[in-house]
Design a protein around this motif. Structure first.
Motif, short mmCIF file in Angstrom:
data_model
loop_
_atom_site.label_atom_id
_atom_site.label_comp_id
_atom_site.label_asym_id
_atom_site.label_seq_id
_atom_site.Cartn_x
_atom_site.Cartn_y
_atom_site.Cartn_z
N PHE A 128 0.85 -1.18 0.00
CA PHE A 128 0.00 0.00 0.00
C PHE A 128 0.89 1.24 0.00
O PHE A 128 2.12 1.13 0.02
CB PHE A 128 -0.92 0.00 1.23
CG PHE A 128 -0.19 0.06 2.54
CD1 PHE A 128 -0.11 1.23 3.25
CD2 PHE A 128 0.41 -1.08 3.07
CE1 PHE A 128 0.57 1.30 4.46
CE2 PHE A 128 1.07 -1.04 4.28
CZ PHE A 128 1.16 0.15 4.97
N ASP A 129 0.29 2.42 -0.04
CA ASP A 129 1.10 3.64 -0.06
C ASP A 129 0.46 4.72 0.81
O ASP A 129 -0.67 4.58 1.29
CB ASP A 129 1.32 4.15 -1.49
CG ASP A 129 0.01 4.37 -2.26
OD1 ASP A 129 -1.00 4.75 -1.62
OD2 ASP A 129 -0.01 4.17 -3.48
N ASP A 171 -0.60 7.62 -0.07
CA ASP A 171 -1.78 8.24 -0.70
C ASP A 171 -3.06 7.52 -0.27
O ASP A 171 -4.09 8.17 -0.03
CB ASP A 171 -1.64 8.21 -2.22
CG ASP A 171 -0.61 9.20 -2.74
OD1 ASP A 171 -0.26 10.13 -1.98
OD2 ASP A 171 -0.17 9.06 -3.89
N LEU A 172 -3.00 6.19 -0.19
CA LEU A 172 -4.17 5.44 0.27
C LEU A 172 -4.51 5.82 1.71
O LEU A 172 -5.68 6.06 2.04
CB LEU A 172 -3.91 3.94 0.15
CG LEU A 172 -5.00 3.04 0.75
CD1 LEU A 172 -6.34 3.26 0.06
CD2 LEU A 172 -4.59 1.56 0.67
N MET A 197 -11.48 -2.19 -4.35
CA MET A 197 -11.31 -2.06 -5.79
C MET A 197 -12.53 -2.65 -6.48
O MET A 197 -13.00 -3.74 -6.13
CB MET A 197 -10.05 -2.81 -6.25
CG MET A 197 -8.75 -2.23 -5.74
SD MET A 197 -8.45 -0.54 -6.34
CE MET A 197 -8.31 -0.85 -8.10
N THR A 229 -5.98 0.50 -3.89
CA THR A 229 -4.89 0.57 -4.86
C THR A 229 -4.64 -0.83 -5.40
O THR A 229 -4.65 -1.81 -4.64
CB THR A 229 -3.61 1.16 -4.23
OG1 THR A 229 -2.56 1.15 -5.19
CG2 THR A 229 -3.17 0.39 -3.01
N ASP A 278 -2.08 -2.47 -6.28
CA ASP A 278 -0.92 -3.20 -5.76
C ASP A 278 -1.12 -3.71 -4.34
O ASP A 278 -0.30 -4.50 -3.85
CB ASP A 278 0.31 -2.29 -5.77
CG ASP A 278 0.79 -1.99 -7.18
OD1 ASP A 278 0.48 -2.78 -8.09
OD2 ASP A 278 1.46 -0.95 -7.37
N ASN A 279 -2.19 -3.29 -3.68
CA ASN A 279 -2.39 -3.62 -2.26
C ASN A 279 -2.96 -5.04 -2.12
O ASN A 279 -4.07 -5.25 -1.62
CB ASN A 279 -3.32 -2.59 -1.63
CG ASN A 279 -3.47 -2.76 -0.13
OD1 ASN A 279 -2.65 -3.39 0.52
ND2 ASN A 279 -4.54 -2.19 0.41
#
Length: 406
Positions: A123-124, A126-127, A146, A219, A221-222
């Motif tokens: 995760f990042d 921004d999330l 998502m 996201t 990629d999460n």
């Protein structure tokens, strides 16, 4: 799905769920999947680092298995900052573990909480900002999710396709699932008291307790690392895109010699018929190395941090300067790999004191003595050094910074 407006972010407590055994990941001899290495460090270390470096994090509670305390403490060694992290022991189910984490977090005087799976390291920030913005807007519960892109089929008991499920309005849930702290703690305690144990995530408990759950875009990629192949692919992803962030800094300094009783070089006093002239103890070697270290993270030079016009540094030992520079390097995520100093002087002889100087550098920088080098040469009686008017030093520092470059 509605994108939440950006609002002033708030502080948050974090619960990391890490008490599972990870049976679906196979290879039990390799340990629970949250402690298996990807990109050179345990999965959970990647997850924790994201929260540690998020400015809004107040407190992190990792909920671990009682058998994993040593593994968890070893994982913490990979982090830049451990001050916000504590741990609690989990229960037999994820639901019990989350409750243990919430109760441990309750002592931290926080108002909001994010509950996250330890095995979701991609995760990042921004999330996290989107989730906290939704909480700031008044949502009692926020779920990152998502939209489902695959066509979904419902199977019959004999493994035939019974129907195609319309995917409109369907979403795949992610973590961290985020809540007003008091409300989700009360919901978990109520579920525990009523022996309700069939919830698959914390958002489901919030729904059961009557809390409206707001969807926020997750996201892609999460993803959750579930099976052994997931972990192998995560490791390949990290090792394939990251190059080591190795930086080299150089420093140069000169100090004038005058009549005296000795010089201090690399923290070692050497009796001599001259001394070095300077506002501090004039340790030309440590001054040059201080500049070299600061250069690796663009932190200016020694004069920016310790102005010679400031009377508090008059006669000060230069170990103060070098230790300060090393602290700045580490605060910026750097690991000092090597320190090399070359002294240019006609006298005194450095050779007999070389090992003492290396030991001092090792002490000041908190690195192995094998990573510390001290060399010396004369100037063949040429120039100001050759005339014994001064001593010069050239220093090089090599530092590896955490994270690498894509």
């Amino acid at each position: 799905m509605t994108q939440m407006p950006s609002m002033q972010p708030m502080s948050a407590g974090i619960v990391i769920v890490a008490a599972g055994r990870g049976e679906r990941a196979g290879s039990p001899e390799e340990g629970p999947k949250q402690y298996r290495p990807i990109g050179g460090k345990p999965v959970i270390a990647h997850t924790l680092e994201k929260f540690v470096t998020w400015p809004q994090t107040v407190k992190i509670v990792a909920v671990i298995h009682r058998d994993d305390e040593a593994l968890f403490k070893a994982a913490l060694a990979h982090l830049s900052d451990q001050s916000k992290i504590s741990f609690a022991f989990g229960g037999k189910t994820r639901q019990q573990s989350v409750l243990a984490g919430l109760q441990a977090l309750g002592e931290a005087d926080i108002t909001h909480v994010m509950i996250h799976d330890a095995v979701r390291p991609f995760f990042d920030h921004d999330l996290l900002d989107r989730l906290l913005a939704a909480l700031s807007a008044g949502a009692p519960a926020v779920l990152p999710a998502m939209p489902v892109a695959d066509t979904l089929k419902r199977a019959t008991a004999d493994n035939l396709v019974g129907e195609t499920v319309p995917r409109a309005h369907l979403h795949a849930a992610q973590t961290p699932q985020s809540f007003q702290f008091a409300e989700i703690l009360a919901a978990h305690e109520k579920a525990e008291a009523e022996r309700k144990t069939d919830f698959t995530d914390d958002a489901a408990i919030a729904e059961w307790a009557g809390m409206p759950v707001t969807l926020v875009l997750g996201t892609p990629d999460n993803v959750k690392l579930t099976v052994k192949r997931d972990i192998a692919m995560a490791d390949e992803k990290l090792t394939a895109v990251l190059l080591p962030d190795v930086r080299t800094g150089n420093g140069y300094d000169v100090h004038q010699l005058e009549a005296g009783d000795g010089v201090t070089l690399c923290g070692v006093f050497i009796p001599h018929d001259q001394k070095l002239k300077g506002h501090s103890d004039a340790d030309v070697a440590l001054h040059a190395l201080t500049d070299a270290l600061l250069a690796t993270c663009g932190a200016g030079d020694i004069g920016d941090h310790f102005p010679p016009s400031d009377p508090q540094w008059k006669g000060a030992p230069s170990r103060i300067f070098i230790e300060h520079a090393a602290k700045i390097v580490r605060e910026n995520g750097g690991t000092i790999m090597n320190a090399d100093v070359s002294l240019i002087a006609e006298a005194p002889k450095v050779g007999p004191h070389r090992e003492s100087m290396r030991a001092k550098l090792s002490e000041y920088l908190s690195i192995d003595i094998q990573r510390c080098s001290v060399k010396a040469t004369t100037n063949e009686t040429i120039g100001f050094v050759g005339r014994r008017e001064g001593i010069a030093a050239i220093a090089t520092a090599t530092v590896v910074y955490r994270g690498g470059k894509a």
